[in-house]
Scaffold this motif. Structure first.
Motif, short mmCIF file in Angstrom:
data_model
loop_
_atom_site.label_atom_id
_atom_site.label_comp_id
_atom_site.label_asym_id
_atom_site.label_seq_id
_atom_site.Cartn_x
_atom_site.Cartn_y
_atom_site.Cartn_z
N VAL A 43 3.46 -4.05 12.35
CA VAL A 43 2.91 -2.95 12.31
C VAL A 43 1.71 -2.75 10.96
CG1 VAL A 43 4.95 -1.57 12.98
CG2 VAL A 43 4.43 -2.07 10.70
N PRO A 44 0.19 -2.63 11.27
CA PRO A 44 -0.93 -2.75 10.27
C PRO A 44 -0.03 -2.30 9.10
CG PRO A 44 -0.91 -1.55 11.98
CD PRO A 44 0.16 -1.38 12.34
N LEU A 45 -0.02 -3.25 8.24
CA LEU A 45 -0.09 -2.96 6.60
C LEU A 45 -0.73 -2.30 5.83
CD1 LEU A 45 1.48 -4.49 4.37
CD2 LEU A 45 -0.28 -5.47 4.05
N GLY A 46 -0.09 -1.22 5.81
CA GLY A 46 -0.91 0.42 5.36
C GLY A 46 -0.53 1.29 3.75
N PRO A 47 -0.81 1.92 3.37
CA PRO A 47 -0.59 2.57 2.01
C PRO A 47 1.13 2.80 1.57
CG PRO A 47 -1.94 3.54 3.17
CD PRO A 47 -2.50 2.27 4.05
N GLU A 48 1.29 3.18 2.86
CA GLU A 48 3.03 3.06 3.28
C GLU A 48 3.63 2.43 2.81
OE1 GLU A 48 1.01 3.20 4.86
OE2 GLU A 48 2.28 2.60 7.78
N HIS A 49 3.25 0.86 2.47
CA HIS A 49 4.19 -0.37 2.15
C HIS A 49 3.73 -0.67 0.84
CE1 HIS A 49 3.37 -1.06 6.93
NE2 HIS A 49 4.46 -0.55 6.51
N THR A 50 2.81 0.17 0.03
CA THR A 50 2.84 -0.29 -1.31
C THR A 50 3.88 -0.51 -2.11
OG1 THR A 50 0.69 1.26 -1.46
CG2 THR A 50 2.23 -0.04 -3.61
N ASP A 51 4.90 -0.23 -2.22
CA ASP A 51 6.12 -0.05 -3.00
C ASP A 51 7.22 -1.27 -2.50
OD1 ASP A 51 5.59 2.30 -4.16
OD2 ASP A 51 7.56 3.45 -3.69
N ALA A 52 7.15 -1.87 -1.60
CA ALA A 52 7.80 -2.84 -1.16
C ALA A 52 7.34 -4.02 -1.19
CB ALA A 52 8.30 -2.50 0.94
N TYR A 53 5.31 -4.11 -0.66
CA TYR A 53 4.49 -5.00 -1.38
C TYR A 53 4.88 -5.80 -3.02
CZ TYR A 53 0.43 -8.21 -0.77
OH TYR A 53 -0.31 -8.87 -0.46
N PHE A 54 5.07 -4.87 -3.28
CA PHE A 54 5.01 -4.53 -4.44
C PHE A 54 5.99 -5.38 -5.42
CE2 PHE A 54 5.93 -3.63 -9.41
CZ PHE A 54 4.80 -4.64 -9.49
N TYR A 96 0.88 -3.53 -10.19
CA TYR A 96 1.15 -2.78 -8.74
C TYR A 96 -0.45 -2.14 -8.88
CZ TYR A 96 2.85 1.83 -6.42
OH TYR A 96 3.62 2.08 -5.27
N ALA A 97 -1.23 -1.74 -9.01
CA ALA A 97 -2.74 -1.11 -8.96
C ALA A 97 -3.31 -2.44 -7.77
CB ALA A 97 -3.80 -0.77 -9.68
N GLU A 98 -3.12 -3.04 -8.24
CA GLU A 98 -3.65 -4.27 -7.17
C GLU A 98 -2.96 -4.29 -5.75
OE1 GLU A 98 -5.80 -8.21 -9.61
OE2 GLU A 98 -3.31 -7.75 -10.08
N ALA A 99 -1.13 -3.94 -5.91
CA ALA A 99 -1.24 -4.07 -4.66
C ALA A 99 -0.97 -2.92 -3.76
CB ALA A 99 0.84 -3.78 -5.26
N ARG A 100 -1.31 -1.37 -4.29
CA ARG A 100 -1.60 -0.72 -3.68
C ARG A 100 -3.18 -0.72 -2.84
NH1 ARG A 100 -1.52 3.16 -8.25
NH2 ARG A 100 -2.90 2.39 -8.86
N GLU A 101 -4.03 -1.39 -4.05
CA GLU A 101 -5.87 -1.41 -3.61
C GLU A 101 -5.46 -2.28 -2.39
OE1 GLU A 101 -8.20 -0.68 -4.17
OE2 GLU A 101 -9.49 -2.03 -3.12
N TRP A 102 -5.18 -3.66 -2.53
CA TRP A 102 -4.41 -4.46 -1.31
C TRP A 102 -3.94 -3.21 0.11
CZ3 TRP A 102 -6.14 -9.35 -0.18
CH2 TRP A 102 -5.44 -9.90 1.04
N CYS A 103 -3.05 -3.15 -0.22
CA CYS A 103 -2.20 -2.27 1.48
C CYS A 103 -3.51 -1.35 1.54
CB CYS A 103 -0.88 -1.16 0.84
SG CYS A 103 -0.10 -2.91 -0.07
N ALA A 104 -4.51 -0.69 0.64
CA ALA A 104 -4.48 0.28 1.22
C ALA A 104 -6.41 0.65 1.38
CB ALA A 104 -5.27 1.52 -0.38
N THR A 105 -6.42 -0.96 1.56
CA THR A 105 -7.89 -1.79 1.66
C THR A 105 -7.46 -2.90 3.74
OG1 THR A 105 -7.50 -3.41 0.67
CG2 THR A 105 -9.27 -1.26 0.28
N ARG A 106 -6.09 -2.92 3.67
CA ARG A 106 -6.27 -3.36 5.07
C ARG A 106 -6.79 -3.13 6.94
NH1 ARG A 106 -6.85 -7.66 3.36
NH2 ARG A 106 -8.17 -6.68 1.51
#
Ligand SMILES: CC(C)(COP(=O)(O)OP(=O)(O)OC[C@H]1O[C@@H](n2cnc3c(N)ncnc32)[C@H](O)[C@@H]1OP(=O)(O)O)[C@@H](O)C(=O)NCCC(=O)NCCS
Length: 186
Positions: free
Chosen positions: A21-32, A52-62
Motif C-alpha cells: 500500500v502507499p507509504l503514508g503518514p499512518e506508517h510513521t511510528d512503524a517506519y521509525f 522521528y521528525a525525519e521519519a514523519r517527514e519521509w512518510c508524509a512526502t511519499r
C-alpha cells in the motif's frame, strides 16, 4: 518511454501473504521503529539514525513524489506493518530504475514475504510502469537477500569492492539487475 502516470498513481498491490500500500503518514511510528532494528541496520548497511521528525517527514512526502514509488508491506490478516520497498532513481529515458526492500524486523524474514513483495512490485514495474531494467545493490554477506533476488530473475552484474565499512570490517556490495524478459514468477 515509461508510463509516468503509473509511477504517480500510488497503487495497492494484493498478494496472498502481503499487501503493498502507499507509504503514508499512518506508517510513521512503524517506519521509525524499523530504523532502530540492529540486524536490519547491518543488513542494509545503514549508519545513520533517522530522527522521528525525519521519519514523519519521509512518510508524509511519499504520496507527492511523482518520480518514485514507495510502498509499505502490510500483513493482509491484521494490517500489521512488515516493512517497505521502493522503486527509485527512475531514468525514464532509459526505462530503468533502482529497487530496495527492507522488512522491518528479522522475525518477519525467512517466511517468503520478501519474495512475494518483490515479485508483486516487479510485475507492476515492468507491466504497468513499463520499465525495461531494474537494478539493486546488496551486500555480499546478505545471502538471504541474494537468494531471493536470484529467484526473481536478478543476476549479479558487478562487484563494488569494500563498499561498506561496518564495525571495523569492509564488505563488498554486488550490483544485480533484472530485465523485463528475465522476470521470474515462482
Ligand atoms: C532480504 C529480504 C527482503 C528477503 O525476504 P524474506 O521474506 O526474508 O525472504 P524469503 O523468505 O522470501 O526467502 C528467503 C530465501 O533465502 C534463502 N536463504 C536464507 N538464508 C540463506 C543463506 N544464508 N544462504 C542462502 N540462501 C539463504 C532461503 O532458503 C529462501 O529461499 P527458498 O525459499 O528458495 O528456500 C528480507 O529478509 C529483508 O528485508 N531483510 C532485512 C533487510 C535486508 O536484508 N534488505 C535487503 C537489502 S539489499
Amino acid at each position: 518511454m515509461i508510463n509516468t502516470s503509473a509511477l504517480r498513481a500510488k497503487p495497492t498491490l494484493t498478494g496472498e501473504r502481503v499487501h503493498l500500500v502507499p507509504l503514508g503518514p499512518e506508517h510513521t511510528d512503524a517506519y521509525f521503529s524499523a530504523g532502530l532494528d540492529t540486524e536490519v541496520r547491518r543488513l542494509t548497511g545503514t549508519h545513520r539514525h533517522l530522527t522521528y521528525a525525519e521519519a514523519r517527514e519521509w512518510c508524509a512526502t511519499r504520496a507527492g513524489r511523482t518520480d518514485r514509488l514507495d510502498l509499505a508491506i502490510i500483513a493482509p490478516k491484521d494490517g500489521r506493518y512488515l516493512g517497505e520497498l521502493s522503486i527509485y532513481a527512475v531514468a525514464a529515458e532509459n526505462e530503468s530504475a533502482g529497487y530496495r526492500i527492507a522488512l522491518s524486523a528479522i522475525e518477519f524474514t525467512g517466511q517468503g514475504l520478501g519474495r512475494e513483495a518483490t515479485q508483486l512490485v516487479l510485475e507492476y514495474a515492468f507491466e504497468s510502469i513499463g520499465l525495461h531494467r531494474v537494478w539493486l545493490y546488496v551486500y555480499a554477506f546478505n545471502m538471504r537477500a541474494i537468494a531471493v533476488y536470484r529467484s526473481c530473475g536478478f543476476a549479479v552484474e558487478g562487484r563494488l569492492r569494500d563498499s561498506l565499512l561496518w564495525e571495523g570490517r569492509r564488505h563488498d556490495a554486488l550490483l544485480m539487475g533484472v530485465l523485463r524478459s528475465g522476470l521470474r514468477r515462482t
